[in-house]
Design a protein around this motif. Structure first.
Motif, short mmCIF file in Angstrom:
data_model
loop_
_atom_site.label_atom_id
_atom_site.label_comp_id
_atom_site.label_asym_id
_atom_site.label_seq_id
_atom_site.Cartn_x
_atom_site.Cartn_y
_atom_site.Cartn_z
N ILE A 306 0.83 -1.21 0.00
CA ILE A 306 0.00 0.00 0.00
C ILE A 306 0.86 1.26 0.00
O ILE A 306 0.47 2.29 -0.56
CB ILE A 306 -0.99 -0.02 1.20
N TYR A 349 -3.98 -6.31 2.37
CA TYR A 349 -3.66 -4.94 1.96
C TYR A 349 -2.16 -4.69 1.91
O TYR A 349 -1.73 -3.63 1.45
CB TYR A 349 -4.31 -3.94 2.93
N TRP A 356 -3.72 1.37 7.83
CA TRP A 356 -4.71 0.90 6.84
C TRP A 356 -6.12 1.04 7.39
O TRP A 356 -7.00 1.58 6.73
CB TRP A 356 -4.45 -0.56 6.43
#
Length: 496
Positions: A306, A349, A356
């Motif tokens: 991410i 993720y 997150w």
């Protein structure tokens, strides 16, 4: 037959006012659907990279935040072989067992990838460097005579074994025999990746030799896993099958994977190159791989790191909902649509847990419901009520992207209507038929329970799904007002 005392909930009767059924009527349950309530169910959900790119990345800073993460199912441990067998035949499981001993008792599962090639340095990604060369495969394997490349043309000076070298394969087999003896088939193990080829176990060598592994090399490595892991689901990355290979090789490897019951994961959604070149398939390079397996085995979705997605400008705004300039869609849209192509049961993720969740609270809940199965009863119809049995039919729809791969029980409760102290009778149907409820399709199941010695009268018919192996209920997408204190959802009323 079991008996239990229950208490009435007036809201149930209010919620179903006008929806009562007689023996021949159909109760329409669609007005009672709740598509927003977050359902954390067994055998699906989010995972967190607790070990990844070495032993220091993605550590959980706050167990209290982890406990609030909607549908966090398991921790994904990706660690190189050199940490776990520093000397031949002498194993150090502490990196893994410390996590298992802490988190498995809290209800979390574990999945594994043991890599043989890392691109990061020591300490961190690998335990040590020898002569400036990073060894994810233990250095003693090279000393034993295994051939490989010390300093590849691209990337870091990390040793790349010849993937079919007989010494390498022998030592790898010995390691996985020991690993399987310890972990294969544990009830908390979700899956094991075939991680012995390529950068980070991803099956490609783009950051080192750029020599694609051959069909023979790949089969030789997969066969080691097939030999040693007989109880746990095996997973391969799609890159292992297709990267820099002619279509004939891709098809041969795909057939091999399918024939051996292995499933797929995709480590590339929202990687910049795939966004730039595969936007028409939402950065998924080979959707047909996943289409070929998802009806019979779970698939895995791994978002690009991410941090990298943010740096590339592909994750903007809260929940990634802002449109990406020049592309016309948001990062969340790419993520969401890729899920529809990959059909994952498990989604990750690939980053730090706490930021997150703080930055993507609504998307986390939405995608939890979407991944795996997501069950809604559409209608209920009582087809027969006699002195000896009750038969009823439920029309089900699965709004998730995948089926369930475990059988869930259907528990049935009959309670005399309007009497809060009345004894209720409960019944168990071992197989609800749920494995046949495919994504987006209607499925009808008929159930029968005995009614021996049940007094005549009006009854509330309630149900719940239950996973025997985890001891957890399987929540349905119905309004909580229909749910009693024992977790049963009222779906109809009958006259007996």
């Amino acid at each position: 037959m079991k008996f239990s005392y229950i208490f009435s909930i007036p809201a149930i009767l209010i919620a179903l006012a006008g929806c009562k059924t007689t023996n021949s009527e159909i109760t329409d349950l669609q007005p009672q659907w709740d598509t927003l309530r977050t359902l954390a169910n067994p055998d699906k959900g989010w995972y967190h990279h607790q070990l990844d790119n070495g032993i220091d990345k993605y550590q959980i800073a706050s167990d209290s935040v982890l406990a609030t993460f909607p549908g966090m199912d398991h921790l994904y441990l990706r660690l190189c072989w050199a940490y776990l067998e520093p000397e031949e035949g002498k194993y150090d499981w502490s990196y893994i067992d410390n996590i298992i001993e802490k988190y498995v008792p809290l209800g979390y599962g574990i999945s594994f990838r043991i890599s043989c090639k890392e691109t990061g340095g020591a300490p961190g990604s690998v335990p040590k460097a020898v002569g400036g060369i990073f060894h994810a495969t233990p250095y003693w394997v090279k000393q034993a005579g295994a051939k490989g490349v010390d300093r590849p043309e691209f990337g870091s000076p990390s040793w790349t074994p010849d993937w079919d070298d007989p010494v390498y394969l022998e030592k790898l087999d010995n390691f996985h025999r020991a690993f399987a003896e310890k972990y294969d088939g544990k009830p908390w193990v979700r899956y094991i990746d075939v991680g012995s080829i390529g950068e980070w176990g991803e099956g490609h060598t783009h950051f080192s030799t750029r020599i694609p592994p051959t069909v023979e090399e790949i089969k030789a490595n997969i066969n080691i896993y097939l030999k040693n892991y007989t109880k746990t689901q095996l997973v391969v990355t799609d890159d292992l099958i297709y990267w820099n290979k002619p279509e004939t090789d891709v098809q041969e490897l795909l057939d091999f994977v399918l024939a051996n019951g292995i499933t797929f994961r995709d480590d590339s959604p929202l990687v910049k190159w795939y966004v730039d070149t595969k936007l028409e398939t939402w950065s998924v390079s080979h959707p047909h791989f996943f289409e070929a397996v998802y009806k019979t085995r779970p698939t895995v979705f791994e978002l690009e790191h991410i941090r990298a997605v943010r740096q590339n400008g592909y994750w903007l705004g809260t929940n990634g909902a802002d449109t990406i300039p020049g592309i016309g869609v948001s990062g969340a849209q790419i993520f969401r649509n890729a899920i529809h192509l990959i059909h994952p049961t498990y989604i990750g993720y690939h980053g730090y847990l706490e930021p997150w969740l703080a930055e993507n609270p609504d998307l986390t809940k939405e995608l939890l419901n979407l991944c795996g199965y997501w069950y809604f009863p559409k209608s209920a119809e009582v087809t027969e009520v006699s002195n000896s049995k009750l038969s009823f039919r439920i029309e089900w729809i699965n709004k998730g992207v995948a089926p369930a791969y475990s059988v869930y029980k259907l528990k049935v409760k009959l309670k005399a209507a309007g009497n809060p102290a009345e004894i209720a009778e409960t019944f168990e149907i071992p197989d609800s038929g749920n494995k046949n409820w495919l994504p987006g399709e209607m499925a009808t199941a008929t159930y029968t329970v005995p009614l021996n010695n049940l007094p005549k009268g009006k009854y509330q018919l309630s149900i719940k799904l239950f996973d025997e192996k985890s001891g957890r209920p399987v929540e349905l997408g119905l309004k909580v007002e229909l749910k009693d204190v024992d977790g049963f959802f009222k779906i109809a009323e009958i006259n007996y």
